[in-house]
Design an enzyme around this catalytic site. Structure first.
Site, PDB file in Angstrom:
ATOM      1  N   ARG A 288      42.193  49.778  41.070  1.00  9.87           N
ATOM      2  CA  ARG A 288      42.139  48.472  41.635  1.00  9.87           C
ATOM      3  C   ARG A 288      43.337  48.371  42.643  1.00  9.87           C
ATOM      4  NH1 ARG A 288      45.298  45.556  37.326  1.00  9.87           N
ATOM      5  NH2 ARG A 288      46.802  45.416  38.696  1.00  9.87           N
ATOM      6  N   HIS A 292      45.654  42.171  39.397  1.00 12.72           N
ATOM      7  CA  HIS A 292      44.720  41.924  38.649  1.00 12.72           C
ATOM      8  C   HIS A 292      44.012  40.612  38.845  1.00 12.72           C
ATOM      9  CE1 HIS A 292      43.429  40.260  34.681  1.00 12.72           C
ATOM     10  NE2 HIS A 292      42.895  41.410  34.356  1.00 12.72           N
ATOM     11  N   TYR A 301      54.978  46.877  38.395  1.00 10.85           N
ATOM     12  CA  TYR A 301      54.534  48.011  37.437  1.00 10.85           C
ATOM     13  C   TYR A 301      54.083  48.984  38.196  1.00 10.85           C
ATOM     14  CZ  TYR A 301      50.170  45.205  37.647  1.00 10.85           C
ATOM     15  OH  TYR A 301      49.034  44.677  38.180  1.00 10.85           O
TER      16      TYR A 301
END
Length: 396
Positions: A288, A292, A301
């Site tokens: 990805r 998100h 993160y």
């Protein structure tokens, strides 16, 4: 905006190092080693070189240059639509958007493997699959703008509405596939979900029922390695495709940035389903590239190094290199596609901004088949609430 919006850079480490796969080895499968994640099906390397594979070559050996250009076009236009939707959300035109950036090959490859009579159960990120099923891209945006509950008739394209509840669509797909089998049809069903959803109980239940009833369903997991901020290694100790073994049906891991491999692997899985051989779990190992959703900040993160490594395996750039090296596309084709991409972006912007506001009272329709006193009371209360705004404006 260029069609390759994630230009390749030299990776600092192997782009598949988290999974123990190799990014440039000229073989489509690696030798299993203890403790390593292996078995990655690949037909195109990140450099755009064709890889031979005795098991899957037959599914793509007859592919024409025209069809290859079609796959490239699908990915480019899907990426442009996705980028436009992200921009629209940033401009306040959409409430939220879930980007597919980096996952175009997994979606286009699997989507183009489907027959018209196959049925698709998506999550909320399958914009490329929707494109393959003929769903107008602007229809996908109504839900994210808050003006409708989906915007298309699922039975018109055999493409169900987007599912927000994580993993629940796998149960719907399995039940539908069981019905297909009882009807004696030779069509197949495919359910899309992500690596995060693979930890949901609904998915495990789906695997159980599909295996026991030999349902003609393909479970297509797009492992983009991050369930929001949770990496895959925090959810499983084995590669996701190996979970199928415990339920009694085959699983396969495919290079999710290789559109030809995704096409071939999905075709084989669908073929098994139609022939009465039951379910298959396909794990498309991809990445990805963006957040998100637009409410997420992935820099909190994960580091730039990881993203840069995967940018070097960009699915669109990979197929372009192959097209150019094989003389299957010239600069005229790419220029025309760029113009088509710009036109699509303009159409999407204009369509979103022209969407009418929904009827405020539509939420009270179809709650009960024969009506209900409580719903009538709530409708009256809401009407009074709406009227209060008009009274306030009139008093100014």
């Amino acid at each position: 905006m260029t069609v390759e919006s994630t230009a390749a850079r030299k990776p600092r480490r192997s782009a598949g190092s988290k999974a123990g796969t190799t990014g440039t080895k000229r073989t489509s499968r690696t030798t299993p080693k203890k403790g390593a994640e292996t078995e990655l099906v690949q037909l195109l390397t990140p450099e755009g070189e064709r890889v031979e594979n005795a098991e899957y070559d037959r599914y793509v050996e007859g592919i024409t240059p025209e069809r290859l250009r079609g796959l490239y076009r699908d990915m480019v236009l899907t990426r442009r639509f996705d980028a436009e939707a992200t921009s629209l959300q940033r401009q306040g035109e959409l409430g939220l958007w879930a980007s597919l950036l980096g996952q175009e090959a997994a979606q286009i490859g699997s989507g183009r493997a489907l027959r018209d009579d196959d049925y698709v159960f998506p999550t909320y990120r399958e914009h490329g699959v929707a494109w393959c099923r003929g769903v107008d891209p602007t229809n996908l945006l109504g839900m994210f703008r808050g003006v409708n509950n989906g915007g298309w008739d699922p039975n018109s394209n055999n493409f169900q509405l987007y599912t927000i509840v994580i993993g629940s669509q796998t149960l719907h797909a399995t039940g539908y596939a069981m019905g297909v089998a009882k009807d004696g049809a030779d069509s197949a069903v495919i359910a899309y979900f992500g690596d995060g959803a693979s930890s949901q109980g609904d998915v495990a239940e789906s695997f159980t029922f599909a295996a026991v009833y030999n349902a003609p369903v393909v479970f297509f997991c797009q492992n983009n390695q991050w369930a929001i901020s949770e990496p895959t290694e925090k959810q499983t100790r084995v590669p996701l495709y190996q979970r199928a073994q415990g339920f009694g049906f085959p699983g396969v891991r495919v290079d999710g940035n290789d559109v030809l491999a995704c096409l071939a692997v999905t075709q084989q899985a669908l073929e098994r389903a139609r022939n009465g051989e039951g379910p298959t779990l396909v794990e498309a190992f991809t990445y990805r590239m963006g957040a998100h959703t637009t409410s997420d900040d992935p820099t909190r993160y994960r580091g730039d190094e990881e993203r840069q490594a995967w940018e070097a395996k960009d699915p669109i750039l990979r197929l372009r290199r192959y097209l150019e090296a094989s003389n299957h596309a010239d600069e005229g084709f790419f220029a025309e596609l760029e113009a088509e991409s710009e036109a699509l972006g303009r159409r999407v912007r204009e369509a979103v901004r022209a969407m009418p506001d929904p009827d405020h009272f539509a939420i009270f329709e179809n709650v009960y088949a024969d009506g209900h006193a409580l719903v009538d009371e709530e409708r009256a209360q809401f009407a009074a609430y709406q009227a209060s705004f008009a009274d306030a404006e009139g008093g100014q």
